[in-house]
Design a protein around this motif. Structure first.
Motif, PDB file in Angstrom:
ATOM      1  N   ASP A 241      41.430  68.204  42.715  1.00 33.14           N
ATOM      2  CA  ASP A 241      40.653  68.284  41.652  1.00 33.14           C
ATOM      3  C   ASP A 241      41.416  68.378  40.501  1.00 33.14           C
ATOM      4  O   ASP A 241      41.254  68.557  39.379  1.00 33.14           O
ATOM      5  N   GLY A 242      42.929  68.122  40.763  1.00 30.42           N
ATOM      6  CA  GLY A 242      43.744  68.219  39.865  1.00 30.42           C
ATOM      7  C   GLY A 242      44.218  69.571  39.149  1.00 30.42           C
ATOM      8  O   GLY A 242      43.993  70.444  39.944  1.00 30.42           O
ATOM      9  N   GLY A 243      44.742  69.545  37.799  1.00 33.88           N
ATOM     10  CA  GLY A 243      44.983  70.987  37.401  1.00 33.88           C
ATOM     11  C   GLY A 243      44.032  71.417  36.840  1.00 33.88           C
ATOM     12  O   GLY A 243      43.823  72.922  36.516  1.00 33.88           O
ATOM     13  N   TYR A 244      42.980  70.769  36.184  1.00 35.48           N
ATOM     14  CA  TYR A 244      42.021  71.649  35.437  1.00 35.48           C
ATOM     15  C   TYR A 244      40.575  70.586  35.229  1.00 35.48           C
ATOM     16  O   TYR A 244      40.416  69.420  35.907  1.00 35.48           O
ATOM     17  N   VAL A 245      39.560  71.260  35.282  1.00 31.43           N
ATOM     18  CA  VAL A 245      38.094  70.369  35.161  1.00 31.43           C
ATOM     19  C   VAL A 245      37.331  71.257  33.993  1.00 31.43           C
ATOM     20  O   VAL A 245      37.866  72.553  33.621  1.00 31.43           O
ATOM     21  N   SER A 246      36.513  70.558  33.232  1.00 31.85           N
ATOM     22  CA  SER A 246      35.530  71.095  32.496  1.00 31.85           C
ATOM     23  C   SER A 246      34.424  71.658  33.182  1.00 31.85           C
ATOM     24  O   SER A 246      33.421  71.007  33.462  1.00 31.85           O
ATOM     25  N   LYS A 247      34.454  72.746  33.850  1.00 30.22           N
ATOM     26  CA  LYS A 247      33.652  73.314  34.885  1.00 30.22           C
ATOM     27  C   LYS A 247      32.146  73.185  34.135  1.00 30.22           C
ATOM     28  O   LYS A 247      31.226  72.844  35.015  1.00 30.22           O
ATOM     29  N   ASN A 248      31.878  74.023  33.146  1.00 29.73           N
ATOM     30  CA  ASN A 248      30.780  74.013  32.563  1.00 29.73           C
ATOM     31  C   ASN A 248      29.911  72.722  32.268  1.00 29.73           C
ATOM     32  O   ASN A 248      28.755  72.565  32.539  1.00 29.73           O
ATOM     33  N   PHE A 249      30.881  71.616  31.911  1.00 29.54           N
ATOM     34  CA  PHE A 249      30.269  70.359  31.676  1.00 29.54           C
ATOM     35  C   PHE A 249      29.890  69.742  32.958  1.00 29.54           C
ATOM     36  O   PHE A 249      28.916  69.121  33.290  1.00 29.54           O
ATOM     37  N   GLN A 250      30.710  69.963  33.989  1.00 32.86           N
ATOM     38  CA  GLN A 250      30.424  69.411  35.531  1.00 32.86           C
ATOM     39  C   GLN A 250      28.902  70.127  35.875  1.00 32.86           C
ATOM     40  O   GLN A 250      28.166  69.190  36.226  1.00 32.86           O
ATOM     41  N   ASP A 251      29.073  71.249  35.778  1.00 30.77           N
ATOM     42  CA  ASP A 251      27.618  71.980  36.259  1.00 30.77           C
ATOM     43  C   ASP A 251      26.446  71.260  35.242  1.00 30.77           C
ATOM     44  O   ASP A 251      25.337  71.135  35.862  1.00 30.77           O
ATOM     45  N   ASP A 252      26.534  71.277  33.991  1.00 31.77           N
ATOM     46  CA  ASP A 252      25.536  70.710  33.140  1.00 31.77           C
ATOM     47  C   ASP A 252      25.169  69.370  33.726  1.00 31.77           C
ATOM     48  O   ASP A 252      23.983  68.980  33.777  1.00 31.77           O
TER      49      ASP A 252
END
Length: 615
Positions: free
Chosen positions: A162-173
Motif C-alpha cells: 500500500d506504500g507509505g500513505y493512503v487517503s483512507k477516507n477518500f478510499q472508503d468514500d
C-alpha cells in the motif's frame, strides 16, 4: 573500472550478449542471466541517463515531475495529427532513463487477465505457463481476507504494498459510491480473473523503504555494483542498427544520444558510430516505439518501407512497426472537500515540499507521504445490460462476439485519486479529485516506421487512438459510469460548477444536471446532444496511457508477426526481441507487470538455449 558508464571508451569490442535497451524487460532479462551465470559478458545499452538514486525516480510522490517539458528521465514521441483527436498531435512519453517506464510510471500494480495471455495463442505463453514467472517477480504484501495467495509471489525482487500513505477516507468514500452503482468492492482485482470489481489499489512501492520498485534498482544495480559479474551498462547511447552477416546478428552499431548527454567526452560526439560485437545474441529491448525502428534501420521490415528510405532488405518482415496498441485514457477532475492532509494537491501546487517530505519519512514518527502515488482506488468493470442497451447496434455486435461469453474480460479500468494531476498554475489553491478511464482492449491500431536511415530523424508515427469508432463508444460508457460514482461521493463538492474538467453540456440539457439526489439510485439521463458533447470532450482530451505495445508482434510471419514463440526475429539467427512490442494483443491493465513477465520469460528462454543449469 565501473560496470556502468556513459563513456563508450569503457566498453569492450565484443561481448556474449548485447541487450539494446535498459527498460523493465531489458533490466530483468540482463539481471536474471547475469545472476545465473556471472561468467557471461552482457552489455546493456541504454539511450537514457543512469537512474541510480535519482530523487524523482526513487521517491514515489515525485513521479509526475518526470513528465514535465525538458525532463531528463522521459522521452516524448510526437504522433501524427489525427482528425479522430480533433486534429491534435498526441504526445506519447516513454521512459528516458535506465529502468525505462518502470522508473517513471504511476506505480499502479495492475496485472492483465489470465485469458489475455491465452489469447496470444503461442506455445509456452499461456497463463498456466506464465503464472510461475509472474510469481517470481513479486513479493506481495497484501494480506486481505479473500486474496488467493496461490496467484501471487512472496519472494521476488519487486515489492507490492500500500506504500507509505493512503487517503483512507477518500478510499472508503469512493468504494462505497462505486458499490451503489453496482461495482462492488473485491479483495483482489489482480487475481488474473476478476473483471468487475473495485479495490483499494496496491502499488509497486516498498512497504518499509518507501521506494519505487523499478527494474534497475531492484535487479540491475545490485549486480552492477557487485565484484563478480560480467554485466556492464552503457547509458546515454542509442543503438542505431543491428549488424548482420550471413543471416545472423553479429553485433550493433551505436552512437551518443545527443539529447541526454551529461558528461560524455566532447570528442566522442564527433566520432563515427561505434560497433560492439556479440558472440551469442543481440536482444532488442528498446520498447514498442524504438525496437521496430532499430529493425528497419537494420534492413529488417517491410520492403516498401525500406525501399522508400534506401535501406537494402536483409530480411523481409512486413509486420515490423505495425499493430501499434495503447490503452486510451481520459481524465475528469472535480472540486473536492478533502482536507489538505488527505489530498495529493499540495505536492502539485507547491504547498508541500518534496525534499522536506523525504526528510520527514526518515523520522520514526514522521510523515510517510513521500511514499504515496495517490492512485488509491481503481477497478475493472463490465457494463450492465442497461448500459449496453444505450449503445449502437454495431457496438453490441462486437460486445456479443468478444465479451459476452467471456466474463473474465473487463471493458476498461477505472481509477480515482484525491487530487488533480494536471497543471495547477492557473487554478485556485485548494483540493481536487480525479476520475480516470482507460480502455482494456482498444480495436484501434497504429504504426511506426522510420523516415530515413538516421537514428535522430523523427519517425512516421500513427498512434491509432480512436481510429475505430467502437473505442469511442466504449469510452462514453466509461464516462457515464465514472460520473455516477463521482456524484455519489461525499468528497465531491457537488454541482456542475464543481466540474473542473469534463464535457461542456448545453445549458438546461439532461446531462448538465448534477444537483438532484444521488442516494436514491437515480441514474443521469442523456439526450443525443449530450452524447455528442461527451464524444467531443473525449476527442479533445483522450491520450496515451504510456502503455505502447504490439509493433513486433509474436505471431506467425504470414499473420504479420515479427518474432516466434522463442522471441527470434524471423529470418535472422541470434536476434531476439524482448519488450512489450512482442504483444500480439493487449492486456487489461497497466503494462509494467507484463513487461517484467516478458523479461522473465526471455531470460528463461535464453538460459535454456545457453545451457545454464538450475535457472
Amino acid at each position: 573500472m565501473s560496470n556502468i558508464s556513459n563513456n563508450s571508451t569503457n566498453i569492450p569490442d565484443e561481448v556474449d550478449i548485447i541487450v539494446a535497451g535498459g527498460g523493465a524487460a531489458g533490466c530483468t532479462l540482463a539481471g536474471r542471466l547475469a545472476a545465473a551465470d556471472p561468467s557471461l559478458s552482457i552489455l546493456v545499452i541504454e539511450a537514457g541517463i543512469n537512474n541510480k538514486d535519482v530523487p524523482n525516480v526513487i521517491h514515489p510522490a515525485m513521479y509526475l515531475t518526470n513528465l514535465v517539458p525538458g525532463s531528463k528521465t522521459a522521452t516524448f514521441h510526437l504522433a501524427n495529427k489525427s482528425e479522430k483527436l480533433n486534429n491534435r498531435e498526441a504526445i506519447v512519453p516513454v521512459g528516458g532513463c535506465l529502468g525505462g517506464g518502470s522508473s517513471i510510471n504511476f506505480m499502479m500494480y495492475t496485472r492483465g487477465q489470465g485469458i489475455d495471455y491465452d489469447d496470444w495463442k503461442t506455445e509456452g505463453w499461456t497463463q498456466k505457463d506464465l503464472l510461475p514467472l509472474l510469481q517470481k517477480t513479486e513479493t506481495f504484501h497484501r494480506t486481505d481476507p479473500g486474496i488467493n495467495k496461490a496467484v501471487h509471489g512472496y519472494e521476488g525482487p519487486f515489492h507490492v504494498s500500500d506504500g507509505g500513505y493512503v487517503s483512507k477516507n477518500f478510499q472508503d468514500d469512493c468504494v462505497r459510491a462505486a458499490a451503489e452503482t453496482g461495482l462492488k468492492e473485491v479483495p483482489d482485482a489482480n487475481n488474473l480473473s476478476e473483471a468487475n470489481g473495485m479495490q483499494k489499489w496496491p502499488k509497486w512501492i516498498h512497504p518499509t523503504t518507501g521506494r519505487r520498485q523499478d527494474a534497475a534498482h531492484s535487479l540491475l544495480h545490485p549486480i552492477l555494483e557487485s565484484n563478480r559479474t560480467g554485466l556492464q551498462a552503457l547509458t546515454e547511447h542509442k543503438v542505431v542498427k543491428v549488424l548482420t552477416s550471413n543471416g545472423r546478428a553479429v553485433g550493433v552499431e551505436y552512437a551518443p544520444n545527443l539529447d541526454t548527454q551529461t558528461a560524455i567526452p566532447g570528442t566522442e560526439v564527433l566520432d563515427a558510430p561505434k560497433v560492439v560485437k556479440a558472440r551469442k545474441y543481440v536482444v532488442l529491448s528498446s520498447g514498442a516505439l524504438s525496437t521496430p525502428c532499430i529493425l528497419e534501420r537494420s534492413g529488417i521490415g517491410s520492403k516498401a518501407v525500406l525501399d522508400k528510405v534506401g535501406i537494402p532488405v536483409v530480411s523481409e518482415v512486413p509486420g515490423v512497426g505495425t499493430n501499434y496498441m495503447d490503452h486510451n485514457l481520459f481524465l475528469t477532475a472535480y472540486n473536492s472537500n478533502l482536507p489538505e492532509h488527505e489530498s495529493f494537491d499540495p505536492f502539485l501546487d507547491g504547498r508541500r515540499d518534496f525534499m522536506a517530505e523525504v526528510e520527514e519519512f526518515s523520522k520514526e514518527d514522521g510523515s510517510k507521504r513521500i511514499a504515496w502515488n495517490a492512485m488509491d482506488v481503481a477497478g475493472k468493470f463490465r457494463p450492465t445490460e442497461t448500459e449496453l442497451a444505450t449503445t449502437p447496434e454495431s457496438f453490441r455486435e462486437l460486445w456479443k462476439r468478444d465479451y459476452e461469453s467471456r466474463p473474465e474480460r473487463p471493458l476498461m479500468v477505472t481509477v480515482f485519486g484525491p487530487g488533480h494531476v494536471g497543471d495547477h498554475s492557473m487554478l485556485p489553491v485548494t483540493q481536487y479529485m480525479t476520475a480516470a478511464i482507460f480502455l482494456s482492449y482498444p480495436y484501434g491500431r497504429g504504426s511506426i516506421h522510420i523516415t530515413s536511415p538516421s537514428v535522430n530523424d523523427k519517425p512516421d508515427f500513427d498512434c491509432g487512438i480512436l481510429s475505430n469508432d467502437w473505442d469511442l463508444e466504449a469510452l462514453v460508457l466509461g464516462y457515464k459510469r465514472n460520473r455516477e460514482i463521482v456524484r455519489r461521493m461525499k468528497s465531491f463538492v457537488g454541482g456542475a460548477e464543481s466540474v473542473l474538467l469534463g464535457p461542456k453540456f448545453r445549458e438546461g440539457s439532461k446531462g448538465s444536471r448534477w444537483d438532484y439526489p444521488t442516494a436514491n439510485g437515480a441514474v443521469t439521463e442523456y439526450d443525443p446532444e449530450d452524447d455528442e458533447a461527451i464524444k467531443h470532450f473525449i476527442r479533445d482530451v483522450v491520450a496515451t496511457t504510456w502503455h505502447s505495445c504490439g509493433t513486433c508482434a509474436m505471431k506467425p510471419l504470414e499473420d504479420g508477426g515479427v518474432v516466434d514463440g522463442k522471441l527470434n526475429v524471423y529470418g535472422i539467427e541470434g536476434l531476439k526481441v524482448a519488450d512489450l512490442s512482442i504483444m500480439p494483443s493487449n492486456v487489461s491493465g497497466n503494462t509494467y507487470s507484463t513487461a517484467l513477465l516478458v523479461g522473465e520469460k526471455a531470460a528463461s528462454i535464453l538460459a535454456e538455449e545457453l545451457g545454464i543449469e538450475g535457472f
